[in-house]
Design an enzyme around this catalytic site. Structure first.
Site, PDB file in Angstrom:
ATOM      1  CG  HIS A  63      34.421  35.199  49.160  1.00 16.97           C
ATOM      2  ND1 HIS A  63      33.358  35.840  48.587  1.00 16.97           N
ATOM      3  CD2 HIS A  63      35.113  36.159  49.814  1.00 16.97           C
ATOM      4  CE1 HIS A  63      33.403  37.123  48.885  1.00 16.97           C
ATOM      5  NE2 HIS A  63      34.453  37.355  49.630  1.00 16.97           N
TER       6      HIS A  63
ATOM      7  CE  LYS B  76      35.582  37.562  53.748  1.00 13.29           C
ATOM      8  NZ  LYS B  76      36.551  38.443  53.151  1.00 13.29           N
TER       9      LYS B  76
ATOM     10  CG  ASP C  58      26.567  41.654  45.980  1.00 16.62           C
ATOM     11  OD1 ASP C  58      26.985  40.677  45.315  1.00 16.62           O
ATOM     12  OD2 ASP C  58      27.285  42.613  46.306  1.00 16.62           O
TER      13      ASP C  58
ATOM     14  CG  HIS D  80      28.954  37.054  51.419  1.00 15.90           C
ATOM     15  ND1 HIS D  80      29.337  35.867  50.858  1.00 15.90           N
ATOM     16  CD2 HIS D  80      29.252  38.000  50.486  1.00 15.90           C
ATOM     17  CE1 HIS D  80      29.830  36.081  49.646  1.00 15.90           C
ATOM     18  NE2 HIS D  80      29.788  37.379  49.392  1.00 15.90           N
TER      19      HIS D  80
HETATM   20  C1  BG6 Z   1      31.057  39.664  46.857  1.00 14.29           C
HETATM   21  C2  BG6 Z   1      30.080  40.719  46.442  1.00 14.29           C
HETATM   22  O1  BG6 Z   1      30.433  38.428  46.980  1.00 14.29           O
HETATM   23  O2  BG6 Z   1      31.637  40.034  48.109  1.00 14.29           O
HETATM   24  C3  BG6 Z   1      30.751  42.083  46.346  1.00 14.29           C
HETATM   25  O3  BG6 Z   1      29.528  40.376  45.186  1.00 14.29           O
HETATM   26  C4  BG6 Z   1      31.450  42.406  47.646  1.00 14.29           C
HETATM   27  O4  BG6 Z   1      29.805  43.096  46.036  1.00 14.29           O
HETATM   28  C5  BG6 Z   1      32.342  41.256  48.078  1.00 14.29           C
HETATM   29  O5  BG6 Z   1      32.213  43.585  47.435  1.00 14.29           O
HETATM   30  C6  BG6 Z   1      32.906  41.490  49.453  1.00 14.29           C
HETATM   31  O6  BG6 Z   1      33.845  40.496  49.753  1.00 14.29           O
HETATM   32  P1  BG6 Z   1      35.048  40.802  50.744  1.00 14.29           P
HETATM   33  O7  BG6 Z   1      35.728  39.474  50.902  1.00 14.29           O
HETATM   34  O8  BG6 Z   1      35.895  41.830  50.102  1.00 14.29           O
HETATM   35  O9  BG6 Z   1      34.413  41.304  52.009  1.00 14.29           O
END
Ligand code: BG6
Length: 483
Positions: free
Chosen positions: A171, A175, A228, A233
């Protein structure tokens, strides 16, 4: 052709917190194609009315401020149906298919369930005839916990679905500011000539959170910050920062450039582990305005664990553009603030003109904020206004704030990702090759940690993380830049 969306794990945390709100935003933005139907599938039976009440409750709790309104909800709720069943059982899926899915509907299936059962679900879908060539499958990270387990999960899916049908979601790629990286780099000609190790001293990527592992403790303990956040990410963001210009904006072009970056990551071996990595775990402290327990005392008490809740790494991309430029990335839970940004720190000018005024850390920086606010700042030197004989300099920030964009924004990253699945556009989704390459690199770090028996370093909740993360940079005369 009409679209049906089937959410497997339809009463789970991810579905309630992220997926239904994202679909609701599509409705709010008038982007939901007409006649789209959404089915939330779960093993535990529920009445339709109770299901809708639950979705509404979570929507109100988790949707961005002011985005909930009754009229849109009413329209949206008409498209939502609860279906009971076990997605690993072909008979259950067959029953649902016969009751709800016609021949001329395209089906999008979102697997909001653990990857361990993806294979069984794929087989059930195949047996009940729902794995048609037009069916699209959306899967969530973490896909496995190593290259080996990823390949096994992927093989199970790939036996039934082609790569074009598989949408691996990260995801962070949905953004706005992350996507804006491509516009910043490739639509503005001023950056390209200086976007390399000749002009850039170092790159930093930071994603810090104030939340702890909380009620996800068991999942988190199996996963840790490396699997994670870093494996997916942060490495994906790094790819967009570092990749070569793609030939086009289509999925194949963008993904193949990202893959090249991942394959050029210099391995961090056991010999480099101490100099290039920091692992931390939060201890009790003060965060989000209250006293909070340490990681080991979360939920119901004392446990033992060597799982990292913080990671900082120094890495390098061994290619012509980046060789010699250190890249520092860090992420952690229960830190002092929620804050994500990318910093490009340029090399300092060797000119003697301003040697008196320019002290050590005054290089130009390009700072790209991802959250909580979105925007881009450029740190520049400026002459202080005045009659002083020695030209006095000051630090100023050129500010490209996206707060107006943010105000107008009525969606989140998941909305963007869903919309792209509906539009059948894979550009923002991660290819199997990318996931594999990212695991390969991360696996080596785990092997190094194991070989060196590296324990997590405690840090106080609400702090900036372990002191060793500061030293990772300070021993090279650098510091983390907290925009
Ligand atoms: C998720 C993780 O993929 O991303 C979580 O599993 C984390 O641990 C989250 O809190 C963070 O996403 P964002 O969009 O809130 O930065």
């Amino acid at each position: 052709m009409n679209t049906d969306i089937l959410i497997v794990g339809g009463d789970g945390d991810l579905a309630l917190r992220k997926l239904y709100p994202a679909l609701y935003y599509l409705k709010l933005n008038a982007c939901m194609p007409e006649n789209t139907r959404i089915f939330g599938m779960a093993r535990t039976p529920s009445e339709q009315v109770a299901f809708l009440a639950k979705v509404k409750e979570w929507l109100i709790a988790y949707s961005a401020a002011n985005l909930f309104n009754e009229d849109t909800w009413l329209e949206f709720s008409k498209t939502l149906t609860f279906v009971q069943g076990d997605s690993t059982k072909p008979d259950d899926l067959k029953r649902i298919k016969e009751t709800h899915f016609g021949e001329n509907h395209e089906l999008i299936i979102y697997l909001a369930v653990p990857p361990l059962i993806f294979g069984k679900i794929a087989t059930s879908l195949e047996l009940c005839g729902l794995a048609k060539p037009t069916t699209r499958i959306v899967v969530e990270k973490p896909l496995g916990d190593s290259k080996e387990s990823f390949l096994a999960i992927n093989a199970e899916l790939a036996r039934v679905f082609s790569e074009k049908q598989l949408f691996r979601i990260d995801h962070y790629l949905g953004k706005e500011t992350v996507q804006n990286l491509m516009a910043l780099r490739f639509a503005n000609d001023i950056f390209e000539p200086i976007w390399n190790s000749k002009h850039i001293d170092n790159i930093q990527i930071t994603v810090t959170e104030t939340v702890g592992a909380g009620n996800r403790w068991d999942f988190y303990d199996e996963t840790g910050a490396m699997r994670d956040m870093i494996q997916n990410h942060l490495l994906q963001v790094l790819c967009l920062v570092a990749m070569e210009p793609p030939a086009d904006l289509d999925a194949d072009s963008v993904r193949s450039e990202k893959l090249k970056v991942l394959r050029c990551l210099k391995p961090i071996t056991a010999e480099d582990i101490e100099g290039c990595t920091v692992r931390g775990q939060y201890a009790a402290g003060h965060a989000e305005g209250q006293d909070v327990p340490g990681y080991l005392e979360e939920e119901e008490g004392a446990r033992e664990s060597n799982t990292e809740t913080f990671v900082a790494l120094k890495l390098e991309i061994a290619n012509w553009r980046w060789s010699g430029t250190p890249i520092y990335i860090r992420t952690g839970k229960r830190l002092n603030r929620r804050h994500s940004e990318i910093v490009i720190e340029f090399k300092q000018n060797k000119s003697k003109l301003f040697t008196k005024q320019l002290t050590q850390n005054c290089a130009n920086q390009l700072i790209i904020h991802l959250q909580p606010d979105e925007g881009i700042h450029i740190r520049m030197k400026n002459k202080k206004a005045g009659l002083d004989a020695n030209m006095q300099l000051e630090d100023r920030y050129m500010d490209l704030s996206f707060s107006d964009n943010a105000k107008a924004k009525k969606h989140d990253a998941y909305t963007r990702m869903f919309y792209d699945v509906i539009r059948n556009n894979q550009t923002l989704f991660v290819s199997a090759g990318e996931v594999e390459a990212a695991w390969e690199w991360v696996d080596q770090i785990f092997a190094g940690w194991k070989a060196k028996n590296q324990k997590v370093m405690p840090y106080v909740a609400g702090s900036q993380g372990p002191e060793a993360a500061v030293e990772l940079l300070s021993r090279e005369g650098r510091r983390w830049i907290d925009g």
